[in-house]
Design a protein around this motif. Structure first.
Motif, PDB file in Angstrom:
ATOM      1  N   GLY A   1       0.781  -1.223   0.000  1.00  0.00           N
ATOM      2  CA  GLY A   1       0.000   0.000   0.000  1.00  0.00           C
ATOM      3  C   GLY A   1       0.815   1.277   0.000  1.00  0.00           C
ATOM      4  O   GLY A   1       0.255   2.365  -0.083  1.00  0.00           O
ATOM      5  N   ALA A   2       2.132   1.182   0.088  1.00  0.00           N
ATOM      6  CA  ALA A   2       2.973   2.380   0.043  1.00  0.00           C
ATOM      7  C   ALA A   2       3.033   2.916  -1.389  1.00  0.00           C
ATOM      8  O   ALA A   2       2.779   2.184  -2.353  1.00  0.00           O
ATOM      9  CB  ALA A   2       4.383   2.060   0.542  1.00  0.00           C
ATOM     10  N   ASP A   3       3.383   4.172  -1.531  1.00  0.00           N
ATOM     11  CA  ASP A   3       3.546   4.798  -2.843  1.00  0.00           C
ATOM     12  C   ASP A   3       4.993   4.589  -3.295  1.00  0.00           C
ATOM     13  O   ASP A   3       5.906   5.172  -2.737  1.00  0.00           O
ATOM     14  CB  ASP A   3       3.218   6.285  -2.755  1.00  0.00           C
ATOM     15  N   TRP A   4       5.177   3.750  -4.309  1.00  0.00           N
ATOM     16  CA  TRP A   4       6.518   3.424  -4.820  1.00  0.00           C
ATOM     17  C   TRP A   4       6.832   4.177  -6.101  1.00  0.00           C
ATOM     18  O   TRP A   4       7.830   3.879  -6.766  1.00  0.00           O
ATOM     19  CB  TRP A   4       6.637   1.920  -5.047  1.00  0.00           C
ATOM     20  N   GLY A   5       5.991   5.122  -6.481  1.00  0.00           N
ATOM     21  CA  GLY A   5       6.250   5.922  -7.671  1.00  0.00           C
ATOM     22  C   GLY A   5       6.397   5.068  -8.923  1.00  0.00           C
ATOM     23  O   GLY A   5       5.631   4.135  -9.151  1.00  0.00           O
ATOM     24  N   ALA A   6       7.416   5.361  -9.733  1.00  0.00           N
ATOM     25  CA  ALA A   6       7.641   4.677 -11.009  1.00  0.00           C
ATOM     26  C   ALA A   6       7.941   3.187 -10.841  1.00  0.00           C
ATOM     27  O   ALA A   6       7.846   2.426 -11.805  1.00  0.00           O
ATOM     28  CB  ALA A   6       8.780   5.349 -11.767  1.00  0.00           C
ATOM     29  N   TRP A   7       8.292   2.748  -9.639  1.00  0.00           N
ATOM     30  CA  TRP A   7       8.619   1.338  -9.397  1.00  0.00           C
ATOM     31  C   TRP A   7       7.353   0.485  -9.310  1.00  0.00           C
ATOM     32  O   TRP A   7       7.441  -0.730  -9.221  1.00  0.00           O
ATOM     33  CB  TRP A   7       9.456   1.204  -8.126  1.00  0.00           C
ATOM     34  N   GLY A   8       6.190   1.103  -9.321  1.00  0.00           N
ATOM     35  CA  GLY A   8       4.924   0.382  -9.383  1.00  0.00           C
ATOM     36  C   GLY A   8       4.394  -0.074  -8.039  1.00  0.00           C
ATOM     37  O   GLY A   8       4.990   0.165  -6.993  1.00  0.00           O
ATOM     38  N   GLU A   9       3.254  -0.737  -8.104  1.00  0.00           N
ATOM     39  CA  GLU A   9       2.609  -1.260  -6.911  1.00  0.00           C
ATOM     40  C   GLU A   9       3.444  -2.388  -6.314  1.00  0.00           C
ATOM     41  O   GLU A   9       3.962  -3.248  -7.032  1.00  0.00           O
ATOM     42  CB  GLU A   9       1.219  -1.782  -7.273  1.00  0.00           C
ATOM     43  N   PHE A  10       3.555  -2.394  -4.994  1.00  0.00           N
ATOM     44  CA  PHE A  10       4.339  -3.414  -4.309  1.00  0.00           C
ATOM     45  C   PHE A  10       3.722  -4.790  -4.509  1.00  0.00           C
ATOM     46  O   PHE A  10       2.500  -4.944  -4.477  1.00  0.00           O
ATOM     47  CB  PHE A  10       4.433  -3.099  -2.815  1.00  0.00           C
ATOM     48  N   ALA A  11       4.562  -5.779  -4.744  1.00  0.00           N
ATOM     49  CA  ALA A  11       4.097  -7.147  -4.965  1.00  0.00           C
ATOM     50  C   ALA A  11       5.099  -8.121  -4.361  1.00  0.00           C
ATOM     51  O   ALA A  11       6.275  -7.776  -4.173  1.00  0.00           O
ATOM     52  CB  ALA A  11       3.952  -7.413  -6.465  1.00  0.00           C
ATOM     53  N   VAL A  12       4.630  -9.318  -4.052  1.00  0.00           N
ATOM     54  CA  VAL A  12       5.495 -10.372  -3.499  1.00  0.00           C
ATOM     55  C   VAL A  12       5.205 -11.679  -4.228  1.00  0.00           C
ATOM     56  O   VAL A  12       4.126 -11.854  -4.805  1.00  0.00           O
ATOM     57  CB  VAL A  12       5.277 -10.556  -1.978  1.00  0.00           C
ATOM     58  N   PRO A  13       6.146 -12.616  -4.198  1.00  0.00           N
ATOM     59  CA  PRO A  13       5.912 -13.919  -4.843  1.00  0.00           C
ATOM     60  C   PRO A  13       4.732 -14.660  -4.215  1.00  0.00           C
ATOM     61  O   PRO A  13       4.402 -14.466  -3.045  1.00  0.00           O
ATOM     62  CB  PRO A  13       7.221 -14.684  -4.592  1.00  0.00           C
ATOM     63  N   ALA A  14       4.140 -15.545  -4.999  1.00  0.00           N
ATOM     64  CA  ALA A  14       2.969 -16.313  -4.549  1.00  0.00           C
ATOM     65  C   ALA A  14       3.280 -17.149  -3.314  1.00  0.00           C
ATOM     66  O   ALA A  14       2.386 -17.419  -2.515  1.00  0.00           O
ATOM     67  CB  ALA A  14       2.466 -17.199  -5.683  1.00  0.00           C
TER      68      ALA A  14
END
Length: 188
Positions: A59-72
Motif C-alpha cells: 500500500g505504500a507509494d513506490w512511484g515509477a517502481w509500481g505497486e508493491f508485490a510479493v511472490p505467490a
C-alpha cells in the motif's frame, strides 16, 4: 545501452515490527548498507517508498517502481505489524558493479549473517534481468521474473549471479559462476 534490474526477496524469521534485538540489528545493518551500496560505481537507483515508514511495504507509494508485490509463496503477514519479509528492487549498469556491491563491504557482512534473520527456503532469493535504457523495473516485474526463475531456472529472461546472461542472451562467466565449481556458496 541496457541496464540490469535486480530483485531480491527473503522471508524473515520474525515480523519487521518484532521488538527483539535481532530485528533491530537487521534494521541497523540495513540502514548502513544502503548508503554504501548507493556509492558503488554502476549503481543507478533502487525502489524507495515515498512515505518511508519502517515496515510499510504493502500500500505504500513506490512511484515509477509500481505497486508493491510479493511472490505467490509468501504466506506471512501484509500489515506493518505482521510483515515478515525483506525485499529490494534496484537498477545497475551491469553485472560487475552489482556483484562488487553485493559481495563486498557491509553487504557481504550482512550476507554472512543472513540465516540469523532469514528462513531457509527452496525458492531463489534474487533474480536479474535486462531492461532498456531509461526503463524503470517494477515490483511486479521482479516477482514475475523470480517466479519464472524458480519454475524454469536461469535463462536470459530471468537469471542469477551464478548463471548470468549478457543483454544479447549469451551466457556470461562471472566471478560467482567460477566460484560455483569450488563449492563456495555464491547465491546471496
Amino acid at each position: 545501452m541496457p541496464h540490469l534490474a535486480l530483485y531480491t526477496f527473503g522471508v524473515l524469521k520474525a515480523p519487521l515490527a518484532d521488538p527483539t534485538p535481532l530485528t533491530h540489528e537487521f534494521y541497523d545493518i540495513g540502514a548502513a548498507v544502503y548508503p554504501e551500496i548507493g556509492r558503488h560505481p554502476g549503481y543507478l537507483g533502487h525502489a524507495e517508498a515515498a512515505d518511508g515508514d519502517r515496515g510499510v511495504l504493502f500500500g505504500a507509494d513506490w512511484g515509477a517502481w509500481g505497486e508493491f508485490a510479493v511472490p505467490a509463496w509468501y504466506d506471512k503477514g501484509r500489515t506493518p505489524e505482521t510483515t515478515a519479509l525483506a525485499t529490494t528492487l534496484s537498477l545497475w549498469t551491469g553485472l560487475r558493479p552489482a556483484s562488487d556491491a553485493v559481495y563486498t563491504g557491509l553487504h557481504r557482512e550482512a550476507l554472512n549473517r543472513r540465516y540469523d534473520w532469514f528462513e531457509r527456503t527452496a525458492h531463489p532469493n534474487h533474480v536479474f534481468w535486462w531492461v532498456s535504457d531509461g526503463a524503470i523495473p517494477t515490483w511486479q516485474d521482479g516477482v514475475a521474473r523470480l517466479e519464472h526463475l524458480h519454475r524454469h531456472g536461469s535463462a536470459p529472461h530471468a537469471f542469477t549471479f551464478r548463471h548470468a546472461f549478457a543483454p544479447d542472451g549469451t551466457p556470461v562467466m562471472t566471478s560467482q559462476s567460477s566460484r560455483a565449481g569450488t563449492g563456495q556458496r555464491t547465491d546471496g
